[in-house]
Design a protein around this motif. Structure first.
Motif, PDB file in Angstrom:
ATOM      1  N   UNK A 253     -13.133   2.230 -11.326  1.00 53.61           N
ATOM      2  CA  UNK A 253     -13.356   1.491 -10.082  1.00 53.61           C
ATOM      3  C   UNK A 253     -12.067   0.813  -9.615  1.00 53.61           C
ATOM      4  N   UNK A 254     -11.306   0.259 -10.558  1.00 54.30           N
ATOM      5  CA  UNK A 254     -10.024  -0.357 -10.209  1.00 54.30           C
ATOM      6  C   UNK A 254      -9.039   0.691  -9.699  1.00 54.30           C
ATOM      7  N   UNK A 255      -9.081   1.890 -10.284  1.00 49.22           N
ATOM      8  CA  UNK A 255      -8.246   2.983  -9.790  1.00 49.22           C
ATOM      9  C   UNK A 255      -8.555   3.275  -8.325  1.00 49.22           C
ATOM     10  N   UNK A 256      -9.850   3.352  -8.015  1.00 50.13           N
ATOM     11  CA  UNK A 256     -10.252   3.674  -6.655  1.00 50.13           C
ATOM     12  C   UNK A 256      -9.778   2.657  -5.645  1.00 50.13           C
ATOM     13  N   UNK A 257     -10.043   1.377  -5.923  1.00 49.28           N
ATOM     14  CA  UNK A 257      -9.648   0.332  -4.978  1.00 49.28           C
ATOM     15  C   UNK A 257      -8.132   0.174  -4.917  1.00 49.28           C
ATOM     16  N   UNK A 258      -7.474   0.261  -6.065  1.00 47.13           N
ATOM     17  CA  UNK A 258      -6.016   0.141  -6.092  1.00 47.13           C
ATOM     18  C   UNK A 258      -5.344   1.251  -5.309  1.00 47.13           C
ATOM     19  N   UNK A 259      -5.815   2.483  -5.503  1.00 49.69           N
ATOM     20  CA  UNK A 259      -5.228   3.605  -4.784  1.00 49.69           C
ATOM     21  C   UNK A 259      -5.523   3.545  -3.282  1.00 49.69           C
ATOM     22  N   UNK A 297      -0.788   3.263 -11.884  1.00 49.59           N
ATOM     23  CA  UNK A 297      -2.182   3.667 -11.702  1.00 49.59           C
ATOM     24  C   UNK A 297      -2.409   5.090 -12.199  1.00 49.59           C
ATOM     25  N   UNK A 298      -1.435   5.968 -11.973  1.00 46.47           N
ATOM     26  CA  UNK A 298      -1.583   7.335 -12.487  1.00 46.47           C
ATOM     27  C   UNK A 298      -1.483   7.377 -14.005  1.00 46.47           C
ATOM     28  N   UNK A 332      -3.429  -3.646 -12.826  1.00 45.11           N
ATOM     29  CA  UNK A 332      -2.545  -2.873 -11.952  1.00 45.11           C
ATOM     30  C   UNK A 332      -3.160  -2.714 -10.570  1.00 45.11           C
ATOM     31  N   UNK A 333      -4.448  -2.431 -10.518  1.00 46.16           N
ATOM     32  CA  UNK A 333      -5.122  -2.324  -9.229  1.00 46.16           C
ATOM     33  C   UNK A 333      -5.064  -3.623  -8.451  1.00 46.16           C
ATOM     34  N   UNK A 334      -5.263  -4.734  -9.137  1.00 46.02           N
ATOM     35  CA  UNK A 334      -5.181  -6.047  -8.494  1.00 46.02           C
ATOM     36  C   UNK A 334      -3.772  -6.291  -7.945  1.00 46.02           C
ATOM     37  N   UNK A 481       7.459  12.877 -12.285  1.00 44.46           N
ATOM     38  CA  UNK A 481       8.365  11.750 -12.006  1.00 44.46           C
ATOM     39  C   UNK A 481       7.649  10.424 -12.211  1.00 44.46           C
ATOM     40  N   UNK A 482       6.373  10.356 -11.827  1.00 45.79           N
ATOM     41  CA  UNK A 482       5.590   9.142 -12.061  1.00 45.79           C
ATOM     42  C   UNK A 482       5.484   8.839 -13.555  1.00 45.79           C
ATOM     43  N   UNK A 483       5.303   9.878 -14.358  1.00 47.14           N
ATOM     44  CA  UNK A 483       5.241   9.692 -15.806  1.00 47.14           C
ATOM     45  C   UNK A 483       6.567   9.141 -16.332  1.00 47.14           C
ATOM     46  N   UNK A 484       7.666   9.660 -15.833  1.00 49.72           N
ATOM     47  CA  UNK A 484       8.981   9.160 -16.261  1.00 49.72           C
ATOM     48  C   UNK A 484       9.177   7.700 -15.838  1.00 49.72           C
TER      49      UNK A 484
END
Length: 551
Positions: A253-259, A297-298, A332-334, A481-484
């Motif tokens: 749910x935090x992923x959804x709102x954060x994204x 987030x990812x 993180x989402x916050x 790149x996000x992972x790095x």
């Protein structure tokens, strides 16, 4: 657990998206938010088997549901949260309310109650929390006294009160935790039962579309067959058993709102100009307010998916993993929602624009299903003991895995992740040798650093796979790149925060720890980080193209 096939899952997710687009634009959401009312008609549609049927996703097909697994439910929770976190919370509460029956109920109880919930499309309320019993259910005061017919227990009389109960005023079925003679136990109670009542809907800071009320129990008679599992004293074990899963769903749910907040900020940045140039062309905007949170987030997504697949594979005892997922995803989402307000400037501070509401809504994910601080303590306790059992090598073993992965695929940041994990191991060793864990702040900080380290490793594993995950919205180069980015930041964060923690908790000279933490390796891990952020910033603009954003 098998779950939905990909085609069915995509159909379910698209049905949710399309309903949100048609019926819940921001103007409608902010109107409902201002009224602080439970949207009866909207929720009726979402629970209607001929429309969205989102309540059926987690119910097995043999009880009349769609038969979704943990991965399916994570995807659905994220999609609902992108529309509205209050609506998502109400749906999630129905999932949560059924959990005691799924985990502890007899087959006859599941057949009766889960089928009834599916067929009636009713809401379910999970009644555990009390004024003095939130994360610590040992202080539970609601009592269940036996009702006897000779030597036979025919039922229980429940007295007490619950608070912060989602769906408390609208549920058709309640699962209530109470203290029976042989210990804490779960009971099923139907709406309309004499003595069961709810108070007024709370005037909340956010998620105002979810129904949240106190629930009162005054001499409520519950038949003996409504004791979940038909054995007293198993309630706490049953509640603990689902934390790995339920906290994973809050992370989703935090992923959804954060994204959603990041999406709004990226779209807005293409129309808002400063000095004649769109905001998205300025590193001071993208690299501070957008890209770091997108990468993190990812990383949380990679961890959520890894844990969901483990649950669906039949693995038990993943409460710590659930705590890590929820802790970092919600924080993180916050932070992403807060940065989105900053990205919008003054427009972000008014209700006409959607990021203001997102920030109010997402804060609850840092509180319900275990506050961030409780989860930091949970993570620290479990991983500290695991590290002791591994003779101080728990995180070194994961670092070795990352080193091996980096040798095979140096493009996902696994070398930086290995540096982060070894720095964490060094900090844990220093805390152990200096007996610094007498300071509770050390527990909290180490729990946080453990979450960063484990999500970095999970993201590297996912990014090294030849195929992108089904959930990915970005191209492979940008995702790697996000992972790095996350791995490099994690290495820097753990080393600096670990040094500050150890030096701050001891009166001795801790300067030698700087060498043990290997800041030279940390520095090497930062190589080309800005170039990676440039790449991700461009990819975000490609995916989230310019569009008008207003109420």
């Amino acid at each position: 657990m098998v779950g939905l096939d990909k085609e069915t899952r995509q159909m379910v997710l698209e049905t949710i998206r399309e309903y949100g687009r048609k019926h819940l634009p921001h103007a409608k959401l902010i109107e409902l938010d201002s009224k602080n009312e439970f949207p009866v008609d909207i929720m009726k549609d979402l629970y209607d088997p001929n429309q969205v049927a989102c309540n059926l996703i987690m119910i097995p097909t043999k009880y009349g549901g769609l038969g979704g697994n943990s991965y399916d439910i994570y995807r659905a929770c994220e999609e609902l949260a992108r529309i509205d976190l209050g609506v998502c919370t109400s749906v999630f509460a129905t999932f949560l309310g059924m959990d005691p029956i799924f985990v502890g109920g007899t087959e006859a109880q599941k057949e009766k109650w889960i089928k009834k919930i599916a067929e009636s499309s009713c809401y379910v309320a999970y009644g555990a929390t009390e004024a003095a019993a939130g994360s610590d259910l040992l202080h539970l005061k609601t009592k269940a006294e036996r009702v006897m017919d000779g030597d036979k227990i025919v039922g229980y009389t429940l007295n007490g009160g619950k608070m912060w109960i989602t769906n408390g005023g609208v549920a058709g079925v309640y699962t209530i935790l109470a203290r029976a003679p042989k210990g804490v136990s779960w009971f099923v109670i139907e709406k309309g039962t004499k003595g069961l009542s709810s108070d007024k809907h709370e005037d909340k800071h956010g998620i105002r579309l979810s129904d949240t009320t106190p629930v009162n129990l005054q001499d409520v008679f519950v038949p003996a067959e409504n004791l979940i599992g038909e054995v007293e004293g198993k309630g706490l074990r049953q509640a603990q058993a689902v934390f790995g899963y339920t906290r994973l769903m809050v992370a989703a749910m935090a992923l959804g709102a954060g994204w959603k907040a990041i999406e709004y900020a990226v779209r807005y940045s293409q129309q808002r100009k400063v000095g004649g140039q769109p905001l998205n062309t300025k590193q001071g905007f993208t690299h501070k307010l957008i890209v770091p949170f997108a990468a993190r987030l990812e990383a949380c997504r990679a961890y959520v998916e890894e844990v969901a697949h483990r649950i669906d594979g039949g693995e038990d005892g993943l409460q710590t993993e659930g705590a890590i997922a929820k802790m970092l995803a919600s924080e993180t989402g916050d932070a992403a929602c807060n940065s989105a307000i900053q990205a919008f400037g003054g427009n972000g501070y008014v209700r006409e624009f959607p990021v203001e509401k997102l920030k109010r809504d997402i804060k609850i994910t840092c509180i319900y299903e275990g506050t961030t601080e409780i989860l930091q303590l949970t993570t620290f306790r479990e991983r500290w003991q695991a590290n002791i059992n591994a003779e101080g090598k728990f995180y070194d073993a994961i670092a070795d895995e990352m080193t091996a992965l980096n040798a095979k695929d140096p493009g996902v940041g696994a070398g930086a992740a290995a540096t982060a994990l070894r720095a964490l191991s060094a900090a844990l060793k220093a805390c152990y040798e200096e007996k610094l864990t007498s300071n509770q702040i050390a527990h909290l900080k180490l729990g946080e650093l453990m979450a960063f380290a484990e999500t970095a490793a999970a993201f590297c594993r996912a990014a090294a796979k030849p195929e992108l995950p089904e959930s990915a919205s970005f191209g492979r180069d940008a995702w790697r790149a996000m992972s790095r980015i996350h791995a490099a930041h994690t290495a820097s964060w753990i080393a600096s925060e670990g040094l500050e923690l150890v030096a701050g908790c001891t009166a001795a000279d801790a300067s030698g720890l700087a060498d043990t933490l290997d800041f030279k390796a940390v520095a090497r891990a930062q190589k080309a980080a800005v170039a990676d952020m440039d790449l991700v910033a461009l990819e975000l603009v490609r995916v989230f193209k310019e569009e008008e954003i207003a109420g």
